[in-house]
Design a protein around this motif. Sequence first.
Motif, mmCIF file in Angstrom:
data_model
loop_
_atom_site.group_PDB
_atom_site.id
_atom_site.type_symbol
_atom_site.label_atom_id
_atom_site.label_comp_id
_atom_site.label_asym_id
_atom_site.label_seq_id
_atom_site.Cartn_x
_atom_site.Cartn_y
_atom_site.Cartn_z
ATOM 1 N N ASP A 171 0.925 -1.189 -0.239
ATOM 2 C CA ASP A 171 0.043 -0.058 0.001
ATOM 3 C C ASP A 171 1.042 1.338 0.015
ATOM 4 O O ASP A 171 0.383 2.487 -0.048
ATOM 5 C CB ASP A 171 -0.917 0.049 1.174
ATOM 6 N N THR A 224 2.876 4.421 -1.616
ATOM 7 C CA THR A 224 2.876 5.199 -2.786
ATOM 8 C C THR A 224 4.476 5.464 -3.193
ATOM 9 O O THR A 224 5.171 6.007 -2.358
ATOM 10 C CB THR A 224 1.927 6.168 -2.482
ATOM 11 N N SER A 230 6.312 7.908 -5.081
ATOM 12 C CA SER A 230 6.187 9.288 -5.369
ATOM 13 C C SER A 230 7.692 9.683 -5.885
ATOM 14 O O SER A 230 8.393 9.803 -4.801
ATOM 15 C CB SER A 230 5.516 10.547 -4.654
ATOM 16 N N PRO A 278 2.621 9.334 -9.522
ATOM 17 C CA PRO A 278 2.523 8.431 -8.244
ATOM 18 C C PRO A 278 1.784 7.024 -8.708
ATOM 19 O O PRO A 278 0.775 6.932 -9.446
ATOM 20 C CB PRO A 278 1.823 9.045 -7.371
ATOM 21 N N VAL A 279 2.134 5.996 -8.136
ATOM 22 C CA VAL A 279 1.577 4.575 -8.058
ATOM 23 C C VAL A 279 1.934 3.851 -6.884
ATOM 24 O O VAL A 279 2.848 4.045 -6.241
ATOM 25 C CB VAL A 279 1.854 3.855 -9.371
ATOM 26 N N THR A 280 0.901 3.152 -6.426
ATOM 27 C CA THR A 280 1.299 2.173 -5.356
ATOM 28 C C THR A 280 2.071 1.108 -5.638
ATOM 29 O O THR A 280 2.055 0.509 -6.856
ATOM 30 C CB THR A 280 -0.061 1.656 -4.561
#
Length: 348
Positions: A292, A294, A296, A312-314
Amino acid sequence: MTFNVPLVDITPYVRDGSPEDRAEVARQIDAACREVGFIQITGHGIPDEVIAGLTDAVDRFFALGLEEKKTYRTPPAINRGYSPPKSESLSLSLGVESANRMNDFFEAFNIGAGAAEYPHMAELPQPDYAPNVWPDVDGFESQVQTYFGEAARVARAMTRIFSDALGLPADFFANVTDHSLDVMRMNNYALPPGTDVKLDGDLIGMGEHTDYGIVTILWADQVAGLQVLGTDGSWNDVQPADNALLINLGDVTGRWTNEQWMSTLHRVKPPVIDGTIERRRSVAFFHDGNVDATISTLPSCVDAEHPDLYEPVTIGEHIAAKLAGSRAGKKNESAERESARVLASQRY
Protein backbone atom coordinates in the motif's frame (compact mmCIF):
# COMPACT_ATOMS: atom_id res chain seq x y z
CA MET A 1 33.73 1.14 -23.25
CA THR A 2 34.68 -1.35 -20.53
CA PHE A 3 31.71 -2.62 -18.52
CA ASN A 4 32.39 -3.16 -14.83
CA VAL A 5 30.19 -4.10 -11.87
CA PRO A 6 31.65 -2.33 -8.82
CA LEU A 7 32.65 -4.41 -5.79
CA VAL A 8 31.78 -2.82 -2.43
CA ASP A 9 32.52 -4.12 1.07
CA ILE A 10 29.47 -3.25 3.21
CA THR A 11 31.00 -4.45 6.51
CA PRO A 12 30.65 -0.99 8.14
CA TYR A 13 26.85 -1.28 7.84
CA VAL A 14 26.72 -4.90 8.98
CA ARG A 15 29.04 -4.54 11.98
CA ASP A 16 28.33 -0.98 13.15
CA GLY A 17 31.30 0.73 11.54
CA SER A 18 32.43 4.30 12.11
CA PRO A 19 30.51 7.23 10.56
CA GLU A 20 33.45 7.86 8.24
CA ASP A 21 33.56 4.25 7.03
CA ARG A 22 29.80 4.22 6.50
CA ALA A 23 29.97 7.47 4.54
CA GLU A 24 32.55 5.94 2.21
CA VAL A 25 30.37 2.88 1.61
CA ALA A 26 27.35 5.12 0.90
CA ARG A 27 29.44 7.15 -1.56
CA GLN A 28 30.52 4.01 -3.44
CA ILE A 29 26.95 2.67 -3.53
CA ASP A 30 25.62 6.01 -4.82
CA ALA A 31 28.17 6.01 -7.65
CA ALA A 32 27.37 2.39 -8.57
CA CYS A 33 23.60 3.06 -8.56
CA ARG A 34 24.01 6.08 -10.84
CA GLU A 35 26.48 4.53 -13.26
CA VAL A 36 25.59 0.82 -13.45
CA GLY A 37 22.60 -0.20 -11.32
CA PHE A 38 24.36 -3.49 -10.47
CA ILE A 39 26.75 -3.94 -7.54
CA GLN A 40 28.72 -6.79 -6.03
CA ILE A 41 28.94 -6.80 -2.24
CA THR A 42 31.17 -8.56 0.24
CA GLY A 43 30.99 -8.26 4.00
CA HIS A 44 27.31 -9.24 3.92
CA GLY A 45 27.74 -11.63 6.83
CA ILE A 46 25.76 -14.61 5.52
CA PRO A 47 27.54 -17.71 6.90
CA ASP A 48 28.96 -20.19 4.40
CA GLU A 49 26.97 -23.01 5.99
CA VAL A 50 23.69 -21.15 5.37
CA ILE A 51 24.48 -20.78 1.67
CA ALA A 52 25.55 -24.44 1.53
CA GLY A 53 22.22 -25.43 3.07
CA LEU A 54 20.36 -23.33 0.54
CA THR A 55 22.12 -24.84 -2.46
CA ASP A 56 21.62 -28.34 -1.06
CA ALA A 57 17.88 -27.70 -0.77
CA VAL A 58 17.72 -26.22 -4.28
CA ASP A 59 19.57 -29.18 -5.78
CA ARG A 60 17.38 -31.78 -4.10
CA PHE A 61 14.14 -30.09 -5.12
CA PHE A 62 15.07 -29.61 -8.77
CA ALA A 63 16.30 -33.21 -8.93
CA LEU A 64 12.68 -34.37 -8.49
CA GLY A 65 10.79 -35.58 -11.54
CA LEU A 66 9.00 -32.93 -13.59
CA GLU A 67 5.52 -34.30 -12.87
CA GLU A 68 6.19 -34.35 -9.12
CA LYS A 69 7.45 -30.75 -9.23
CA LYS A 70 4.33 -29.70 -11.12
CA THR A 71 2.18 -30.76 -8.16
CA TYR A 72 3.53 -27.66 -6.40
CA ARG A 73 2.30 -25.22 -9.06
CA THR A 74 0.00 -22.33 -8.11
CA PRO A 75 -2.19 -20.10 -10.30
CA PRO A 76 -0.30 -17.20 -11.94
CA ALA A 77 -1.83 -14.66 -9.53
CA ILE A 78 -0.20 -16.43 -6.56
CA ASN A 79 3.53 -15.76 -6.62
CA ARG A 80 4.44 -18.98 -4.83
CA GLY A 81 5.39 -22.55 -5.70
CA TYR A 82 6.82 -24.13 -8.83
CA SER A 83 7.09 -22.67 -12.33
CA PRO A 84 8.05 -25.21 -15.02
CA PRO A 85 10.06 -24.37 -18.15
CA LYS A 86 8.26 -22.25 -20.77
CA SER A 87 5.55 -21.10 -18.35
CA GLU A 88 6.78 -17.50 -18.10
CA SER A 89 8.09 -14.67 -20.27
CA LEU A 90 9.91 -11.95 -18.36
CA SER A 91 10.04 -9.62 -21.38
CA LEU A 92 6.24 -9.27 -21.23
CA SER A 93 6.64 -7.63 -17.81
CA LEU A 94 8.17 -4.75 -19.78
CA GLY A 95 5.48 -4.75 -22.42
CA VAL A 96 7.78 -6.33 -25.02
CA GLU A 97 6.38 -9.07 -27.24
CA SER A 98 8.77 -11.92 -28.02
CA ALA A 99 8.53 -14.17 -31.03
CA ASN A 100 7.28 -17.03 -28.85
CA ARG A 101 5.21 -16.02 -25.84
CA MET A 102 5.97 -17.76 -22.53
CA ASN A 103 9.26 -19.14 -23.84
CA ASP A 104 11.78 -18.67 -21.00
CA PHE A 105 13.22 -22.11 -20.37
CA PHE A 106 14.22 -21.75 -16.70
CA GLU A 107 12.31 -23.50 -13.92
CA ALA A 108 11.80 -21.89 -10.55
CA PHE A 109 10.39 -22.26 -7.06
CA ASN A 110 9.08 -19.23 -5.16
CA ILE A 111 8.48 -18.54 -1.50
CA GLY A 112 7.57 -15.27 0.16
CA ALA A 113 6.56 -13.41 3.30
CA GLY A 114 2.96 -14.29 4.10
CA ALA A 115 0.48 -12.35 6.22
CA ALA A 116 1.49 -14.43 9.26
CA GLU A 117 5.00 -12.89 9.12
CA TYR A 118 3.50 -9.47 9.91
CA PRO A 119 1.32 -9.91 13.02
CA HIS A 120 1.28 -6.14 13.62
CA MET A 121 -0.89 -5.75 10.49
CA ALA A 122 -4.56 -6.48 11.11
CA GLU A 123 -5.33 -7.40 7.51
CA LEU A 124 -3.20 -7.77 4.40
CA PRO A 125 -4.53 -8.34 0.88
CA GLN A 126 -4.41 -11.74 -0.74
CA PRO A 127 -2.82 -13.21 -2.79
CA ASP A 128 -0.02 -10.66 -2.25
CA TYR A 129 0.76 -12.13 1.17
CA ALA A 130 -0.16 -15.75 0.41
CA PRO A 131 1.10 -18.63 2.56
CA ASN A 132 3.93 -20.70 1.16
CA VAL A 133 3.72 -24.06 -0.60
CA TRP A 134 6.40 -26.39 0.74
CA PRO A 135 7.59 -29.47 -1.18
CA ASP A 136 7.91 -32.81 0.56
CA VAL A 137 11.71 -32.68 0.53
CA ASP A 138 13.44 -33.41 3.81
CA GLY A 139 14.95 -30.25 5.35
CA PHE A 140 13.96 -28.02 2.42
CA GLU A 141 11.74 -25.67 4.40
CA SER A 142 14.20 -25.05 7.23
CA GLN A 143 17.21 -24.60 4.94
CA VAL A 144 15.39 -22.22 2.63
CA GLN A 145 13.76 -20.24 5.45
CA THR A 146 17.14 -19.77 7.15
CA TYR A 147 18.63 -18.23 4.02
CA PHE A 148 15.46 -16.17 3.44
CA GLY A 149 15.95 -14.54 6.84
CA GLU A 150 19.59 -13.75 6.11
CA ALA A 151 18.78 -12.28 2.68
CA ALA A 152 16.07 -10.12 4.27
CA ARG A 153 18.64 -8.79 6.73
CA VAL A 154 21.04 -7.91 3.89
CA ALA A 155 18.24 -6.23 1.92
CA ARG A 156 17.42 -4.00 4.88
CA ALA A 157 21.10 -3.18 5.33
CA MET A 158 21.18 -2.10 1.69
CA THR A 159 18.16 0.18 2.12
CA ARG A 160 19.83 1.75 5.15
CA ILE A 161 22.82 2.49 2.90
CA PHE A 162 20.42 3.86 0.27
CA SER A 163 18.95 6.29 2.81
CA ASP A 164 22.38 7.69 3.58
CA ALA A 165 23.45 7.78 -0.06
CA LEU A 166 20.33 9.72 -1.07
CA GLY A 167 20.40 12.07 1.94
CA LEU A 168 17.07 10.71 3.23
CA PRO A 169 15.96 10.25 6.84
CA ALA A 170 17.41 7.06 8.33
CA ASP A 171 13.94 5.52 8.64
CA PHE A 172 12.71 6.39 5.13
CA PHE A 173 12.82 2.83 3.80
CA ALA A 174 11.92 1.25 7.13
CA ASN A 175 8.61 3.16 7.00
CA VAL A 176 7.69 1.65 3.62
CA THR A 177 8.92 -1.91 4.26
CA ASP A 178 7.44 -2.89 7.64
CA HIS A 179 5.14 -5.34 5.76
CA SER A 180 7.21 -5.67 2.61
CA LEU A 181 6.27 -7.85 -0.34
CA ASP A 182 9.36 -10.03 -0.03
CA VAL A 183 9.66 -12.94 -2.46
CA MET A 184 12.55 -15.34 -3.00
CA ARG A 185 12.90 -17.17 -6.30
CA MET A 186 15.15 -20.21 -6.71
CA ASN A 187 16.05 -20.66 -10.38
CA ASN A 188 17.40 -23.68 -12.25
CA TYR A 189 18.70 -23.21 -15.79
CA ALA A 190 18.75 -26.71 -17.21
CA LEU A 191 16.43 -28.84 -19.28
CA PRO A 192 14.61 -31.41 -17.12
CA PRO A 193 13.71 -34.68 -18.83
CA GLY A 194 10.25 -34.58 -20.36
CA THR A 195 10.28 -30.93 -21.45
CA ASP A 196 9.61 -29.85 -25.03
CA VAL A 197 12.32 -27.17 -25.19
CA LYS A 198 14.51 -27.46 -28.27
CA LEU A 199 18.16 -26.43 -28.43
CA ASP A 200 17.80 -24.53 -31.68
CA GLY A 201 17.35 -20.90 -32.59
CA ASP A 202 17.99 -18.23 -29.98
CA LEU A 203 17.32 -20.02 -26.72
CA ILE A 204 16.21 -17.74 -23.89
CA GLY A 205 16.93 -18.73 -20.31
CA MET A 206 15.22 -15.68 -18.84
CA GLY A 207 14.14 -12.84 -21.09
CA GLU A 208 15.34 -9.27 -20.71
CA HIS A 209 13.68 -7.54 -17.78
CA THR A 210 14.10 -5.16 -14.90
CA ASP A 211 13.33 -6.27 -11.37
CA TYR A 212 10.13 -4.94 -9.92
CA GLY A 213 10.75 -3.68 -6.41
CA ILE A 214 13.27 -1.78 -4.29
CA VAL A 215 16.36 -4.01 -4.30
CA THR A 216 17.31 -7.57 -5.25
CA ILE A 217 19.83 -9.72 -3.39
CA LEU A 218 21.17 -12.36 -5.80
CA TRP A 219 23.23 -15.44 -5.03
CA ALA A 220 24.40 -17.10 -8.25
CA ASP A 221 26.71 -19.81 -9.50
CA GLN A 222 29.93 -18.65 -11.11
CA VAL A 223 28.60 -19.98 -14.41
CA ALA A 224 28.20 -17.85 -17.51
CA GLY A 225 24.74 -16.66 -18.45
CA LEU A 226 23.78 -13.47 -16.65
CA GLN A 227 24.02 -10.46 -18.95
CA VAL A 228 23.52 -6.81 -18.01
CA LEU A 229 22.67 -3.97 -20.40
CA GLY A 230 25.31 -1.25 -20.51
CA THR A 231 24.58 2.42 -21.11
CA ASP A 232 25.89 2.01 -24.66
CA GLY A 233 23.18 -0.56 -25.49
CA SER A 234 25.50 -3.58 -25.32
CA TRP A 235 24.88 -6.77 -23.35
CA ASN A 236 27.70 -7.67 -20.96
CA ASP A 237 28.48 -10.94 -19.16
CA VAL A 238 28.50 -10.75 -15.36
CA GLN A 239 29.73 -13.40 -12.94
CA PRO A 240 29.96 -12.89 -9.17
CA ALA A 241 33.34 -12.62 -7.47
CA ASP A 242 34.28 -15.16 -4.80
CA ASN A 243 31.99 -14.88 -1.75
CA ALA A 244 30.13 -11.93 -3.28
CA LEU A 245 26.42 -11.36 -3.71
CA LEU A 246 25.06 -9.41 -6.65
CA ILE A 247 22.80 -6.46 -5.90
CA ASN A 248 20.57 -4.70 -8.37
CA LEU A 249 17.98 -1.99 -8.12
CA GLY A 250 14.35 -2.52 -9.03
CA ASP A 251 11.80 -0.28 -10.73
CA VAL A 252 10.45 1.09 -7.45
CA THR A 253 13.83 2.64 -6.65
CA GLY A 254 14.21 3.81 -10.25
CA ARG A 255 10.87 5.60 -9.95
CA TRP A 256 11.61 7.10 -6.55
CA THR A 257 14.91 8.51 -7.81
CA ASN A 258 13.47 9.71 -11.16
CA GLU A 259 15.89 7.30 -12.91
CA GLN A 260 18.92 9.03 -11.44
CA TRP A 261 19.55 5.58 -9.95
CA MET A 262 19.25 2.83 -12.54
CA SER A 263 16.90 -0.14 -12.61
CA THR A 264 19.10 -2.00 -15.05
CA LEU A 265 17.92 -4.40 -17.73
CA HIS A 266 19.33 -7.91 -17.50
CA ARG A 267 18.70 -11.37 -18.91
CA VAL A 268 20.05 -14.92 -18.73
CA LYS A 269 21.43 -16.85 -21.70
CA PRO A 270 23.36 -19.88 -20.38
CA PRO A 271 25.78 -21.38 -22.91
CA VAL A 272 25.02 -24.49 -24.90
CA ILE A 273 28.09 -26.76 -24.86
CA ASP A 274 28.17 -29.90 -27.00
CA GLY A 275 24.41 -29.73 -27.45
CA THR A 276 23.72 -29.44 -23.71
CA ILE A 277 22.89 -26.41 -21.59
CA GLU A 278 25.48 -25.87 -18.87
CA ARG A 279 23.48 -25.94 -15.67
CA ARG A 280 23.25 -22.68 -13.74
CA ARG A 281 21.55 -21.92 -10.42
CA SER A 282 20.59 -18.62 -8.86
CA VAL A 283 18.51 -17.46 -5.92
CA ALA A 284 17.01 -13.97 -6.03
CA PHE A 285 15.53 -12.28 -2.95
CA PHE A 286 13.22 -9.46 -4.00
CA HIS A 287 12.65 -6.75 -1.38
CA ASP A 288 9.68 -4.95 -2.94
CA GLY A 289 8.14 -2.77 -0.20
CA ASN A 290 4.68 -2.43 1.33
CA VAL A 291 1.82 -3.20 -1.05
CA ASP A 292 0.00 0.00 0.00
CA ALA A 293 3.03 2.34 -0.13
CA THR A 294 2.90 5.04 -2.80
CA ILE A 295 5.89 5.58 -5.08
CA SER A 296 6.19 9.33 -5.58
CA THR A 297 9.34 10.85 -7.05
CA LEU A 298 11.69 12.19 -4.38
CA PRO A 299 11.69 16.02 -4.52
CA SER A 300 15.49 16.00 -4.34
CA CYS A 301 15.58 14.11 -7.65
CA VAL A 302 13.51 16.64 -9.60
CA ASP A 303 14.90 19.88 -11.01
CA ALA A 304 15.01 21.85 -14.26
CA GLU A 305 17.33 19.31 -15.86
CA HIS A 306 15.41 16.32 -14.47
CA PRO A 307 11.63 16.79 -14.87
CA ASP A 308 9.44 14.29 -13.04
CA LEU A 309 9.08 11.21 -15.26
CA TYR A 310 6.42 9.28 -13.34
CA GLU A 311 2.93 9.62 -11.92
CA PRO A 312 2.47 8.28 -8.37
CA VAL A 313 1.47 4.63 -8.12
CA THR A 314 1.25 2.17 -5.27
CA ILE A 315 3.78 -0.63 -5.04
CA GLY A 316 0.91 -3.12 -5.22
CA GLU A 317 -0.41 -1.67 -8.48
CA HIS A 318 3.07 -1.62 -10.01
CA ILE A 319 3.91 -5.20 -8.99
CA ALA A 320 0.54 -6.52 -10.19
CA ALA A 321 1.09 -5.10 -13.69
CA LYS A 322 4.57 -6.62 -13.88
CA LEU A 323 3.45 -10.06 -12.67
CA ALA A 324 0.51 -10.10 -15.08
CA GLY A 325 3.08 -9.87 -17.85
CA SER A 326 5.66 -12.38 -16.69
CA ARG A 327 3.40 -15.06 -15.18
CA ALA A 328 0.02 -14.65 -16.89
CA GLY A 329 1.22 -13.61 -20.35
CA LYS A 330 -0.54 -10.22 -20.33
CA LYS A 331 1.52 -7.49 -21.96
CA ASN A 332 2.30 -4.71 -19.47
CA GLU A 333 0.99 -1.54 -21.13
CA SER A 334 2.30 0.75 -18.36
CA ALA A 335 6.01 0.13 -18.97
CA GLU A 336 6.63 2.40 -21.94
CA ARG A 337 9.99 3.70 -20.72
CA GLU A 338 11.32 0.23 -19.90
CA SER A 339 10.15 -1.33 -23.18
CA ALA A 340 11.78 1.49 -25.14
CA ARG A 341 15.11 0.66 -23.51
CA VAL A 342 14.78 -2.99 -24.57
CA LEU A 343 13.89 -2.10 -28.14
CA ALA A 344 16.77 0.38 -28.36
CA SER A 345 19.35 -2.13 -27.10
CA GLN A 346 21.64 -4.22 -29.28
CA ARG A 347 19.40 -7.15 -28.45
CA TYR A 348 21.70 -9.94 -29.52
